[in-house]
Design an enzyme around this catalytic site. Sequence first.
Site, short mmCIF file in Angstrom:
data_model
loop_
_atom_site.label_atom_id
_atom_site.label_comp_id
_atom_site.label_asym_id
_atom_site.label_seq_id
_atom_site.Cartn_x
_atom_site.Cartn_y
_atom_site.Cartn_z
N ARG A 88 0.86 -1.19 0.00
CA ARG A 88 0.00 0.00 0.00
C ARG A 88 0.89 1.24 0.00
NH1 ARG A 88 -3.67 -2.40 -1.62
NH2 ARG A 88 -5.70 -2.77 -0.68
N HIS A 119 -1.29 0.90 -9.61
CA HIS A 119 -2.05 -0.02 -8.73
C HIS A 119 -2.72 -1.12 -9.55
CE1 HIS A 119 -4.17 -0.37 -4.59
NE2 HIS A 119 -4.10 -1.56 -5.19
P1 NDP Z 1 -1.87 -11.50 4.49
O1 NDP Z 1 -2.75 -11.00 5.57
O2 NDP Z 1 -2.01 -12.90 4.04
O3 NDP Z 1 -0.34 -11.28 4.90
C1 NDP Z 1 0.11 -10.15 5.57
C2 NDP Z 1 1.53 -10.40 6.03
O4 NDP Z 1 2.03 -9.19 6.61
C3 NDP Z 1 1.62 -11.49 7.11
O5 NDP Z 1 2.81 -12.21 6.96
C4 NDP Z 1 1.68 -10.66 8.40
O6 NDP Z 1 2.33 -11.29 9.48
C5 NDP Z 1 2.50 -9.49 7.92
N1 NDP Z 1 2.33 -8.33 8.80
C6 NDP Z 1 1.22 -7.64 9.09
N2 NDP Z 1 1.46 -6.66 9.94
C7 NDP Z 1 2.77 -6.74 10.21
C8 NDP Z 1 3.63 -5.99 11.04
N3 NDP Z 1 3.19 -4.97 11.80
N4 NDP Z 1 4.92 -6.32 11.10
C9 NDP Z 1 5.39 -7.36 10.35
N5 NDP Z 1 4.62 -8.11 9.52
C10 NDP Z 1 3.32 -7.79 9.47
O7 NDP Z 1 -2.07 -10.50 3.27
P2 NDP Z 1 -1.88 -10.78 1.71
O8 NDP Z 1 -0.57 -11.43 1.50
O9 NDP Z 1 -3.09 -11.43 1.16
O10 NDP Z 1 -1.89 -9.27 1.15
C11 NDP Z 1 -0.92 -8.34 1.59
C12 NDP Z 1 -1.28 -6.95 1.10
O11 NDP Z 1 -1.04 -6.83 -0.30
C13 NDP Z 1 -2.75 -6.55 1.23
O12 NDP Z 1 -3.07 -6.16 2.56
C14 NDP Z 1 -2.84 -5.38 0.28
O13 NDP Z 1 -2.54 -4.17 0.93
C15 NDP Z 1 -1.74 -5.69 -0.75
N6 NDP Z 1 -2.31 -5.97 -2.08
C16 NDP Z 1 -1.99 -5.14 -3.12
C17 NDP Z 1 -2.47 -5.39 -4.38
C18 NDP Z 1 -2.05 -4.56 -5.52
O14 NDP Z 1 -2.60 -4.73 -6.64
N7 NDP Z 1 -1.06 -3.69 -5.39
C19 NDP Z 1 -3.37 -6.51 -4.64
C20 NDP Z 1 -3.63 -7.34 -3.49
C21 NDP Z 1 -3.12 -7.05 -2.25
P3 NDP Z 1 1.74 -12.64 10.14
O15 NDP Z 1 2.00 -13.71 9.11
O16 NDP Z 1 2.55 -12.83 11.37
O17 NDP Z 1 0.29 -12.39 10.38
C1 OXD Z 2 -6.22 -5.44 -3.12
C2 OXD Z 2 -5.80 -4.47 -4.14
O1 OXD Z 2 -6.08 -5.17 -1.94
O2 OXD Z 2 -6.11 -4.68 -5.33
O3 OXD Z 2 -6.71 -6.51 -3.51
O4 OXD Z 2 -5.12 -3.50 -3.80
#
Ligand code: NDP
Ligand code: OXD
Length: 314
Positions: free
Chosen positions: A229, A277
């Site tokens: 993000r 994005h």
């Molecule tokens: P998940 O919830 O599966 O994974 C999030 C990861 O981040 C986990 O490993 C989690 O740790 C870690 N995390 C969260 N908070 C912290 C922190 N404070 N410190 C360290 N690690 C942290 O999410 P996804 O993989 O499904 O998606 C990740 C992000 O990708 C979404 O939230 C979204 O913002 C972004 N995204 C962007 C898109 C785009 O087109 N650009 C499309 C889709 C998603 P833990 O494993 O310990 O819980």
């Molecule tokens: C998502 C994105 O969060 O597209 O899926 O950013």
Amino acid sequence: MALLVAMARHWDAEPWLERFRRLGGDMEILDARKPYDAAAVTHAAVWKPDPGMLAGLPNLRAIFNLGAGVDALLADKTLPGVPLYRIIDPDLTSRMTEWVTLQVLFHFRQMPDYLAQQARAAWEQLDQPGAHEVRVGILGMGVLGRDCAEVLKRIGFQVAGWSRSGAAVEGFEMFGGADGLAPFLARTDILVVLLPLTETTRGILDRKLFAGLARDGRLPGPVLINAGRGGLQVEADILAALDDGTLAGASIDVFETEPLPADNPLWPHPRLVLTPHVAADSTPEGLVAGIVRDIAAFERGETLPNLVDRATGY
Ligand code: NDP
Ligand code: OXD
């Protein structure tokens, strides 16, 4: 049962409505742009709906976010406290892995330099390290991060991950929490960011973090790749780090302000790859069937893996 489909105005709602109507069985599909009976709505499928909209639905049982990230939705303080589900879907995951792999390889294979050379018709062969000599670090080793990690490892990179818990992920060195960040950065040449935007992660990609990346690697300098993000990054710090060599290059798909204004200084930077994005688009073809299955499973009282934890914000 009635499903309200509500999304940001810049999204085309029609293909989503059409697909929900086709696959939704007996479920009534309501278009949030037209008048509807708020009391009839039992479920909502949404992407950045107008703040406050969901608060006016007295019989809402669950919310299904049409993307993986729920930061925009949780920013609405009137959001009803019903279960909130996000997207976990192979279609979205493989799209993200494509984008991340493309960007890692683009920098690793020195494409910014070769494109600059092409522009001046210069035939210069640069020293090319092997993938096995380069350390990729995935900041956010969740559903998306783990899939990217598998593919990058298969290519030959040394891949490690950082997560909140630091929980073991088979096949990868893992680092966890605040204490694990410095050692994780110190072994990372290419940093891939797939964190959610939460109160804890906002602004994490700053000058101090960039300065902690490895400087003893086989690349000319560390590379930042962010598809998480825009709120994770301090954009002025990225520009300053690119200009003084703290970062050798970056690829960014997400921004503090979207769309990125035309006069934003990030656009013209020669060491930056920007995409609007699109790293992993949500599409009705890819996602609606899974959401319909999730709604049915929710109604049967099953536990779904994509339930958002309101306490952590992801
Ligand atoms: P998940 O919830 O599966 O994974 C999030 C990861 O981040 C986990 O490993 C989690 O740790 C870690 N995390 C969260 N908070 C912290 C922190 N404070 N410190 C360290 N690690 C942290 O999410 P996804 O993989 O499904 O998606 C990740 C992000 O990708 C979404 O939230 C979204 O913002 C972004 N995204 C962007 C898109 C785009 O087109 N650009 C499309 C889709 C998603 P833990 O494993 O310990 O819980
Ligand atoms: C998502 C994105 O969060 O597209 O899926 O950013």
